[in-house]
Scaffold this active site. Sequence first.
Site, mmCIF file in Angstrom:
data_model
loop_
_atom_site.group_PDB
_atom_site.id
_atom_site.type_symbol
_atom_site.label_atom_id
_atom_site.label_comp_id
_atom_site.label_asym_id
_atom_site.label_seq_id
_atom_site.Cartn_x
_atom_site.Cartn_y
_atom_site.Cartn_z
ATOM 1 N N GLY A 19 0.828 -1.209 0.000
ATOM 2 C CA GLY A 19 0.000 0.000 0.000
ATOM 3 C C GLY A 19 0.861 1.257 0.000
ATOM 4 O O GLY A 19 1.846 1.330 0.722
ATOM 5 N N ARG A 29 12.975 10.971 -3.338
ATOM 6 C CA ARG A 29 13.772 12.164 -3.685
ATOM 7 C C ARG A 29 15.101 12.162 -2.912
ATOM 8 O O ARG A 29 16.168 12.411 -3.487
ATOM 9 C CB ARG A 29 12.948 13.412 -3.341
ATOM 10 N N ALA A 30 15.024 11.859 -1.617
ATOM 11 C CA ALA A 30 16.244 11.856 -0.800
ATOM 12 C C ALA A 30 17.203 10.758 -1.257
ATOM 13 O O ALA A 30 18.420 10.966 -1.311
ATOM 14 C CB ALA A 30 15.875 11.668 0.674
ATOM 15 N N ARG A 80 1.112 -5.398 -5.185
ATOM 16 C CA ARG A 80 1.309 -6.538 -4.292
ATOM 17 C C ARG A 80 1.525 -7.710 -5.244
ATOM 18 O O ARG A 80 0.715 -7.954 -6.124
ATOM 19 C CB ARG A 80 0.079 -6.768 -3.422
ATOM 20 N N THR A 134 4.090 2.591 5.601
ATOM 21 C CA THR A 134 2.694 2.152 5.714
ATOM 22 C C THR A 134 1.970 3.084 6.682
ATOM 23 O O THR A 134 2.517 3.426 7.735
ATOM 24 C CB THR A 134 2.546 0.687 6.188
ATOM 25 N N ASP A 136 -0.239 2.366 8.592
ATOM 26 C CA ASP A 136 -0.776 1.629 9.743
ATOM 27 C C ASP A 136 0.041 1.785 11.035
ATOM 28 O O ASP A 136 -0.473 1.538 12.123
ATOM 29 C CB ASP A 136 -0.879 0.133 9.417
ATOM 30 N N GLY A 179 -6.021 0.795 9.018
ATOM 31 C CA GLY A 179 -5.050 0.347 10.022
ATOM 32 C C GLY A 179 -4.763 -1.144 9.940
ATOM 33 O O GLY A 179 -4.017 -1.666 10.751
ATOM 34 N N ILE A 261 -9.087 7.635 1.277
ATOM 35 C CA ILE A 261 -8.762 9.071 1.314
ATOM 36 C C ILE A 261 -7.640 9.331 2.316
ATOM 37 O O ILE A 261 -6.926 10.315 2.215
ATOM 38 C CB ILE A 261 -9.971 10.000 1.619
HETATM 39 O O1 F6P Z 1 -1.550 -1.463 4.935
HETATM 40 C C1 F6P Z 1 -1.960 -0.224 4.519
HETATM 41 C C2 F6P Z 1 -3.414 -0.234 4.212
HETATM 42 O O2 F6P Z 1 -3.740 1.079 3.838
HETATM 43 C C3 F6P Z 1 -4.334 -0.751 5.325
HETATM 44 O O3 F6P Z 1 -4.601 0.235 6.280
HETATM 45 C C4 F6P Z 1 -5.530 -1.182 4.543
HETATM 46 O O4 F6P Z 1 -6.227 -2.207 5.196
HETATM 47 C C5 F6P Z 1 -4.939 -1.695 3.270
HETATM 48 O O5 F6P Z 1 -3.699 -1.052 3.100
HETATM 49 C C6 F6P Z 1 -5.798 -1.453 2.044
HETATM 50 O O6 F6P Z 1 -5.172 -2.026 0.956
HETATM 51 P P1 F6P Z 1 -5.634 -1.818 -0.557
HETATM 52 O O7 F6P Z 1 -5.131 -0.479 -0.982
HETATM 53 O O8 F6P Z 1 -4.983 -2.921 -1.283
HETATM 54 O O9 F6P Z 1 -7.117 -1.845 -0.571
#
Ligand code: F6P
Length: 330
Positions: A19, A29-30, A80, A134, A136, A179, A261
């Site tokens: 994600g 960039r860095a 993925r 991430t 999360d 999350g 969002i």
């Molecule tokens: O792991 C990051 C995340 O944004 C989670 O919070 C969420 O459950 C998941 O990815 C959503 O994944 P996708 O963009 O594949 O729907």
Amino acid sequence: MGKNGQNGVKKIAVLSSGGDAPGTNACIRAIVRVASERGMHVLGVSHGYQGLLNGEIAPLTRRAVGNIIQRCGTILGTSRCKDFTTPEGRAKAAAIIAEHKVDGLIVLGGDGSFRGAAALSQEHGIPIMAVPTTIDNDMHGTDYTLGFDTAVNVALEAIDRIRDTAESHERIFFVEVMGHVCGAIALEVGVAGGADDVLVPEVDTDIDFLCEHLDKGFHHGRRSSIIVVAEGGETGGAFAIAHQVWRRLRYDYRVCVLGHIQRGGTPTARDRVTGSKFGALAVDTLAAGESGLMVGEIGGKTCLTPLEQAFNGRRHADQSLLELARRLTR
Ligand code: F6P
């Protein structure tokens, strides 16, 4: 030390995986700018491991990473990739990396992406650095993962807006935040947004207790209520919880799932600065001849952690925030 002072590391590649997370572009960039300062070349791999397997690889110049620091998402694209979880897929990736004469790979992603990176390094001796990206904030070995602050602030702004309409209609709003299976975003947003309760996967949800609290609040003059629900809980998300509450209390309610969002918009200063620090440290570490490490932040300081620690465990949300949220509203 190699003749260019970089332990023979002359060309590195970078990819985003999993994600996307705000601050990733600042990090890319860095990486490019610090590598260029050191006289190293950078290749950008498009679309994560899948792009690597497809040979989607092109030079990333200093200019190419101009005007991206203020954008969310990742300029490299992400994916993925199932194929990369197999030894055959990784062998193919290693051959492509060798073909491009890449001396080190920087992977921007989460624990699944790092598991693949560690296997690639062990099986084929490819030097790897990892950057936790991430929203999360659920990774072991770092207090902070890139994108968390932006996601929290986006969700918070949404909740502040929802409050206006909730109050006008005297409704309960169940606001679901992302999350995965970690309640970190929900807890931060719940406290900052003054939510009446926060439901997270780490703590069993007690619907009777929630209903009692809501009922008491309305009887004492509360006109509206915000309940923050983390996705990934056993109770089944905001819609399921809202319905269970409605069956008991029959109060007017709405559900708002904030979803993706939270990953877009403008990265906060925190994510831009942290992304820049993480990217610079990843390049400096590879140039020092080290590998198999994740950059991160512990106790407010940028640090390095063995990669395995990142995926051999999960960081749980700070549950003292849940106690605080409840103390402030009961
Ligand atoms: O792991 C990051 C995340 O944004 C989670 O919070 C969420 O459950 C998941 O990815 C959503 O994944 P996708 O963009 O594949 O729907």
